[in-house]
Scaffold this active site. Structure first.
Site, PDB file in Angstrom:
ATOM      1  N   HIS A  40      47.290  43.359  38.209  1.00 24.24           N
ATOM      2  CA  HIS A  40      47.492  43.879  36.854  1.00 24.24           C
ATOM      3  C   HIS A  40      47.039  45.335  36.713  1.00 24.24           C
ATOM      4  O   HIS A  40      46.194  45.700  35.927  1.00 24.24           O
ATOM      5  CB  HIS A  40      47.004  42.951  35.739  1.00 24.24           C
ATOM      6  N   HIS A  47      38.955  28.754  36.124  1.00 22.79           N
ATOM      7  CA  HIS A  47      39.532  29.901  35.405  1.00 22.79           C
ATOM      8  C   HIS A  47      41.052  29.759  35.445  1.00 22.79           C
ATOM      9  O   HIS A  47      41.625  29.469  36.497  1.00 22.79           O
ATOM     10  CB  HIS A  47      39.071  31.175  36.116  1.00 22.79           C
ATOM     11  N   GLU A 104      43.397  32.121  34.714  1.00 23.89           N
ATOM     12  CA  GLU A 104      44.276  33.252  35.054  1.00 23.89           C
ATOM     13  C   GLU A 104      45.131  32.824  36.251  1.00 23.89           C
ATOM     14  O   GLU A 104      44.682  32.108  37.144  1.00 23.89           O
ATOM     15  CB  GLU A 104      43.473  34.519  35.368  1.00 23.89           C
ATOM     16  N   ASP A 106      46.316  33.865  38.981  1.00 20.98           N
ATOM     17  CA  ASP A 106      46.012  34.026  40.411  1.00 20.98           C
ATOM     18  C   ASP A 106      45.242  32.820  40.938  1.00 20.98           C
ATOM     19  O   ASP A 106      45.208  32.578  42.146  1.00 20.98           O
ATOM     20  CB  ASP A 106      45.265  35.342  40.693  1.00 20.98           C
ATOM     21  N   HIS A 136      35.959  35.806  33.841  1.00 24.54           N
ATOM     22  CA  HIS A 136      36.574  36.998  33.357  1.00 24.54           C
ATOM     23  C   HIS A 136      37.418  36.797  32.085  1.00 24.54           C
ATOM     24  O   HIS A 136      37.817  37.763  31.436  1.00 24.54           O
ATOM     25  CB  HIS A 136      37.415  37.530  34.536  1.00 24.54           C
ATOM     26  N   ASP A 161      35.845  34.505  39.499  1.00 23.52           N
ATOM     27  CA  ASP A 161      36.021  35.962  39.586  1.00 23.52           C
ATOM     28  C   ASP A 161      34.705  36.721  39.803  1.00 23.52           C
ATOM     29  O   ASP A 161      34.688  37.768  40.443  1.00 23.52           O
ATOM     30  CB  ASP A 161      36.670  36.492  38.306  1.00 23.52           C
ATOM     31  N   TYR A 177      36.027  46.549  42.508  1.00 28.79           N
ATOM     32  CA  TYR A 177      36.353  45.332  41.750  1.00 28.79           C
ATOM     33  C   TYR A 177      35.536  45.269  40.465  1.00 28.79           C
ATOM     34  O   TYR A 177      36.066  45.012  39.379  1.00 28.79           O
ATOM     35  CB  TYR A 177      36.060  44.129  42.649  1.00 28.79           C
ATOM     36  N   HIS A 202      37.661  35.444  45.007  1.00 27.96           N
ATOM     37  CA  HIS A 202      38.322  36.546  45.721  1.00 27.96           C
ATOM     38  C   HIS A 202      37.361  37.101  46.770  1.00 27.96           C
ATOM     39  O   HIS A 202      36.185  37.322  46.479  1.00 27.96           O
ATOM     40  CB  HIS A 202      38.678  37.695  44.775  1.00 27.96           C
TER      41      HIS A 202
HETATM   42 FE1  FEO Z   1      40.631  36.596  36.205  1.00 28.89          FE
HETATM   43 FE2  FEO Z   1      40.995  36.311  39.637  1.00 28.89          FE
HETATM   44  O1  FEO Z   1      41.463  36.151  37.827  1.00 28.89           O
END
Ligand code: FEO
Length: 395
Positions: free
Chosen positions: A24, A78, A80, A82, A144, A163, A191, A224
């Site tokens: 994003h 989470h 989101e 991904d 996040h 995250d 990050y 991640h």
């Molecule tokens: Fe807030 Fe890795 O997504």
């Protein structure tokens, strides 16, 4: 898959996205990973899924350990996409699995993927027994998204933090001690600056809460990048230093763009002025550097000088893009100043200051504008502004 064990019967089953370059609008020059973890006990739990383009990889990794039908719980830390966009695919295979999420996670799952899931909601402090192992949940709103939560494997002292504490870094090694430390810390910094900077006060509170709850971490396993096993406290300390401003340096970042070289001359003169006071300076011309890089440099800086030539009575497009990006990330406790060249009516400096004030930035003075090409006197003023800013951040 080369099986990666965090502990006996706790496996990494995620995917490495070597070619990701845009998250994003965060430029992810070294790719990323979507980490998912499988815990086998009397009950089997999958903690998080992966981006849907890697759902086949996730399922293949799970199948090497167990039949997906045997998954009893899918923990969604989470929503989101991904992390969750494989959920509908995995849930079809794991037919009997109960989805575990926060209250807001439940809403977000339904809003993304519809109502066809068996969802159990959990709150901070709630536990889920898998057998010999226990999962304990900690809601982590805005780290996040509002739905975010952490899953703690109590007996192994492993915090699956989604995250938080991650970085966008595609590597063959899964652990902090298997990758280049310098590269790792560079990506962790990038990050944090590009994803978590707006949430610094919440980060401090969350770390304090975990400490009060005696959450000791032998490992921190984010969603991640690498798993912190050599020294998990390193990333926690770094987060605290950034979030409390302890990491702030006597550093000036100059972000600018130029049409015919005039704003570039101003930027260089300001850099010289700041350097003359012995502070660290970073000069980034947009179109040579990206917003993600600029924001990363700003994270530990005490002052930011932003320069834009006037184009069509307004801000040069790259600077408009940058200011939109940086205003959303809300960097705190920095001194901002604005400059640029113009041909006739001007307008860029005024508009940039308006944006900065609206974002809540502390703006130093009226800024500095130069008509057409800066002469010796103009450059002297630029030098003095750079020097003055440096003096102020040293005070
Ligand atoms: Fe807030 Fe890795 O997504």
């Amino acid at each position: 898959m080369v099986k990666t064990n965090l502990a006996d019967n706790i496996y990494w089953v995620g995917a490495v996205d070597w070619n990701l370059r845009d998250f994003h609008d965060f430029y992810t020059k070294r790719g990323s990973t979507y980490n998912a973890y499988l815990i086998r006990d009397d009950k089997t739990a999958l903690v998080d899924t992966v981006k849907h383009t890697f759902s086949d990889v996730l399922l293949r990794n799970i199948r090497e350990i167990t039949d997906p039908e045997k998954i009893d719980y899918i923990i969604v830390n989470h929503v989101e996409m991904d992390h969750s966009s494989s959920l509908p695919i995995v849930a079809k295979e794991a037919k009997n699995a109960v989805i575990v999420a926060s209250e807001r996670g439940k809403d977000a799952i339904i809003e993304h993927y519809g109502a066809g899931f068996n969802i159990k909601t959990v709150k901070t402090g709630e536990e889920l027994k898998l057998g010999a192992r226990t999962l304990k949940f900690f809601e982590a709103p805005m780290l996040h998204w509002p739905d975010s939560m952490f899953t703690y494997v109590v007996e192994d002292k492993i915090l699956m933090s989604n995250d938080a504490f991650g970085e966008h870094l595609a590597t063959s090694g899964r652990f902090d001690d298997e990758v280049d430390e310098h590269v790792l810390m560079e990506e962790v910094t990038t990050y944090f600056a590009n994803i978590l900077m707006p949430f610094e006060p919440l980060i401090v509170r969350k770390i304090q809460e975990l400490t009060q709850q005696n959450v000791v971490c032998n490992m921190i396993a984010p969603s991640h990048g690498v798993i912190w096993r050599k020294d998990p406290s390193k990333i926690v300390k770094a987060y605290l230093n950034w979030s409390t401003g302890t990491a702030a340096k006597k550093k000036v970042v100059i972000v600018y763009d130029t049409m015919w070289g005039s704003t570039d001359k101003m930027a260089r003169a300001m850099a010289e002025g700041a350097i003359s006071e012995g502070v660290e300076v970073k000069l980034l011309k947009l179109r040579a550097s990206d917003n993600s890089q600029a924001v990363t440099e700003i994270l530990e800086a005490k002052a930011v000088l932003v320069g834009s030539p006037t184009l069509n009575n307004g801000i040069f497009p790259t600077l408009g893009y940058f200011l939109t990006y940086v205003a959303g990330l809300k960097p705190k406790d920095k001194l901002w100043s604005f400059f640029g060249s113009f041909g006739w009516g001007g307008g860029a400096v005024r508009s940039m200051i308006e944006i900065a004030r609206k974002a809540g930035f502390e703006v130093h003075g009226p800024g500095l504008e130069v008509k057409y090409v800066p002469d010796g006197e103009d450059l002297k003023k630029c030098f003095e502004l750079g020097k003055q800013i440096a003096i102020e951040i040293k005070a």
